[in-house]
Design an enzyme around this catalytic site. Sequence first.
Site, mmCIF file in Angstrom:
data_model
loop_
_atom_site.group_PDB
_atom_site.id
_atom_site.type_symbol
_atom_site.label_atom_id
_atom_site.label_comp_id
_atom_site.label_asym_id
_atom_site.label_seq_id
_atom_site.Cartn_x
_atom_site.Cartn_y
_atom_site.Cartn_z
ATOM 1 N N HIS A 250 0.817 -1.222 0.000
ATOM 2 C CA HIS A 250 0.000 0.000 0.000
ATOM 3 C C HIS A 250 0.854 1.278 0.000
ATOM 4 O O HIS A 250 0.457 2.300 0.547
ATOM 5 C CB HIS A 250 -0.988 -0.005 1.173
ATOM 6 C CG HIS A 250 -2.103 -0.987 0.968
ATOM 7 N ND1 HIS A 250 -3.351 -0.631 0.542
ATOM 8 C CD2 HIS A 250 -2.127 -2.340 1.077
ATOM 9 C CE1 HIS A 250 -4.111 -1.728 0.432
ATOM 10 N NE2 HIS A 250 -3.388 -2.778 0.743
ATOM 11 N N THR A 251 2.004 1.183 -0.611
ATOM 12 C CA THR A 251 2.863 2.371 -0.729
ATOM 13 C C THR A 251 2.676 3.063 -2.078
ATOM 14 O O THR A 251 2.991 4.246 -2.200
ATOM 15 C CB THR A 251 4.355 1.993 -0.591
ATOM 16 O OG1 THR A 251 4.608 0.901 -1.462
ATOM 17 C CG2 THR A 251 4.707 1.603 0.833
ATOM 18 N N ASP A 252 2.183 2.337 -3.084
ATOM 19 C CA ASP A 252 2.183 2.931 -4.433
ATOM 20 C C ASP A 252 1.306 4.175 -4.522
ATOM 21 O O ASP A 252 1.716 5.203 -5.041
ATOM 22 C CB ASP A 252 1.858 1.904 -5.541
ATOM 23 C CG ASP A 252 0.518 1.212 -5.421
ATOM 24 O OD1 ASP A 252 -0.155 1.375 -4.371
ATOM 25 O OD2 ASP A 252 0.117 0.506 -6.368
ATOM 26 N N GLY B 296 -4.818 -12.761 -6.191
ATOM 27 C CA GLY B 296 -3.880 -11.749 -5.709
ATOM 28 C C GLY B 296 -2.624 -11.668 -6.549
ATOM 29 O O GLY B 296 -1.617 -11.114 -6.113
ATOM 30 N N SER C 200 -4.340 -10.924 -12.063
ATOM 31 C CA SER C 200 -4.796 -11.424 -13.365
ATOM 32 C C SER C 200 -5.473 -10.287 -14.125
ATOM 33 O O SER C 200 -5.367 -10.188 -15.350
ATOM 34 C CB SER C 200 -5.756 -12.601 -13.191
ATOM 35 O OG SER C 200 -6.815 -12.250 -12.348
ATOM 36 N N SER C 201 -6.147 -9.381 -13.406
ATOM 37 C CA SER C 201 -6.849 -8.301 -14.103
ATOM 38 C C SER C 201 -5.855 -7.348 -14.763
ATOM 39 O O SER C 201 -6.027 -6.981 -15.927
ATOM 40 C CB SER C 201 -7.790 -7.547 -13.158
ATOM 41 O OG SER C 201 -7.078 -6.952 -12.108
ATOM 42 N N GLU D 55 -9.251 0.267 -13.719
ATOM 43 C CA GLU D 55 -9.586 -0.159 -12.341
ATOM 44 C C GLU D 55 -10.286 0.973 -11.580
ATOM 45 O O GLU D 55 -11.305 0.762 -10.935
ATOM 46 C CB GLU D 55 -8.305 -0.526 -11.567
ATOM 47 C CG GLU D 55 -7.479 -1.617 -12.191
ATOM 48 C CD GLU D 55 -7.970 -3.025 -11.870
ATOM 49 O OE1 GLU D 55 -8.867 -3.178 -11.019
ATOM 50 O OE2 GLU D 55 -7.449 -3.972 -12.493
ATOM 51 N N ASP E 215 0.514 -2.799 -9.943
ATOM 52 C CA ASP E 215 0.206 -4.045 -10.669
ATOM 53 C C ASP E 215 0.584 -3.889 -12.143
ATOM 54 O O ASP E 215 1.223 -4.759 -12.738
ATOM 55 C CB ASP E 215 -1.289 -4.377 -10.566
ATOM 56 C CG ASP E 215 -1.744 -4.502 -9.120
ATOM 57 O OD1 ASP E 215 -0.884 -4.712 -8.257
ATOM 58 O OD2 ASP E 215 -2.949 -4.375 -8.873
ATOM 59 N N TYR F 189 -10.138 -1.516 0.701
ATOM 60 C CA TYR F 189 -8.985 -0.884 0.052
ATOM 61 C C TYR F 189 -9.203 0.627 -0.040
ATOM 62 O O TYR F 189 -8.343 1.428 0.319
ATOM 63 C CB TYR F 189 -8.800 -1.476 -1.340
ATOM 64 C CG TYR F 189 -7.564 -1.007 -2.065
ATOM 65 C CD1 TYR F 189 -6.406 -1.773 -2.075
ATOM 66 C CD2 TYR F 189 -7.540 0.209 -2.733
ATOM 67 C CE1 TYR F 189 -5.268 -1.352 -2.746
ATOM 68 C CE2 TYR F 189 -6.418 0.643 -3.405
ATOM 69 C CZ TYR F 189 -5.286 -0.145 -3.410
ATOM 70 O OH TYR F 189 -4.168 0.286 -4.067
HETATM 71 C C1 GLA Z 1 -3.386 -3.945 -4.986
HETATM 72 C C2 GLA Z 1 -3.389 -2.693 -5.834
HETATM 73 C C3 GLA Z 1 -1.990 -2.087 -5.928
HETATM 74 C C4 GLA Z 1 -1.357 -1.904 -4.548
HETATM 75 C C5 GLA Z 1 -1.526 -3.185 -3.716
HETATM 76 C C6 GLA Z 1 -1.104 -2.990 -2.275
HETATM 77 O O1 GLA Z 1 -2.662 -4.953 -5.607
HETATM 78 O O2 GLA Z 1 -3.897 -2.974 -7.103
HETATM 79 O O3 GLA Z 1 -2.037 -0.865 -6.616
HETATM 80 O O4 GLA Z 1 -1.884 -0.793 -3.894
HETATM 81 O O5 GLA Z 1 -2.854 -3.653 -3.709
HETATM 82 O O6 GLA Z 1 0.244 -2.695 -2.183
#
Ligand code: GLA
Length: 389
Positions: A33-35, A124, A127-128, A160, A172, A220
């Site tokens: 959750h840093t992005d 996780g 795939s999307s 997304e 991702d 999220y």
């Molecule tokens: C999901 C989101 C990413 C990122 C992660 C957590 O995969 O799609 O953008 O925030 O959670 O690091």
Amino acid sequence: MINDVLKLFNQTFGANATICSQAPGRLEILGNHTDYNEGFVLSTAVDCYTFIAIKEIPGDTCKVISPEIEKEIRTFSLNQIADHAESQDWLNYIKGTVKEFQKRGMQVPAFEAAILSTVPLSAGMSSSASLEIALLQRLHEVLDLEKDINEMARIGQGCENNFIGANTGLMDQFSSLAGQKDSFVLSEYRNLTVKAVPVPKNISLVVFNSGVKHDLSQEYNERRLQCEESVKILKQFYPDIQSLRDINLQQLEAQIINFPEEVYRRALHVVGENDRVHKALNCLEQKDVEGFAELLFDSHKSSIDNFENSCQELDFLVNIAQSSSLCYGARISGGGFGGISIHLVESHRAEDYQQFVQSTFKNHYGFTPDSFICQSAQGAYSEKLVELV
Ligand code: GLA
């Protein structure tokens, strides 16, 4: 697989596809959750891919087949894509990606497409994102657009955020695009820069799926808002900051009394994760695999205590890792609230470890968790069929 998807296309649409494009899934290694906080992530593209074979057709109706999800051909009109997804449906990732092109003023032609994937669905491993990237690469070629990795990633993210309703960051898409064999992807999300970092030799990542479905559009988004709230609080004391990326652990700790308790813990997770990514880079440079792996355990603990995005099944998996001499380190990977854990092991012990974890998990939960032994792999690319022959 390339041949399989071309064959599927031919059998379904009675003609040959003009191009096949592919994009890999990804694993987040550190930097949870840093992005979307403009921070740092260590991730990797993995050796499982979504393949899409495509041919442009006249008219405005797109036809798509993805037999692993649904046997029937699905269709949609290019002129009637809604602004937001109306229900949960795999076709939304295609529509949402096309919509992002349309919003940028591009005339996407109608197409027929066949899709096959080795990226496990809802596990996780993004795939999307791999589907979005496989498709948007092809559309870049059709529309003769310059392949700018940042813009490509933003189109996938736009699908997304705007169409699906999940306010995810760029990690991702970036990982799927920028992966390199035997390398982790180090990415940072203010200037959108990316660098390859060699994976320690003889290391594999064993993935276990907790079986708990994660829905990234609710918790999220809530976590994201809490991160924004923490920046507002911190700005009162550090007016120059723009995001949690600009704060170090000491600065955050100095303001603990000014925070609601829960919001503080969310910020602590993100600031701690940025710190762990930097420590990890040092460990990797010094070839300190144990030190690196310990950071994975620390990261998972912070997910439990601070970000509260783990679940019992994931904790169980990470506990097994902690008590096994076969595993260096393990943690949740990706958004969380279910999904997967990643386990760092020596490659020659990966299968033994996999069986051990699967049977221990089964004894407790009554089912065998899906598991994959992954290697870092090449990011997305697209090849004209004529060059493949
Ligand atoms: C999901 C989101 C990413 C990122 C992660 C957590 O995969 O799609 O953008 O925030 O959670 O690091």
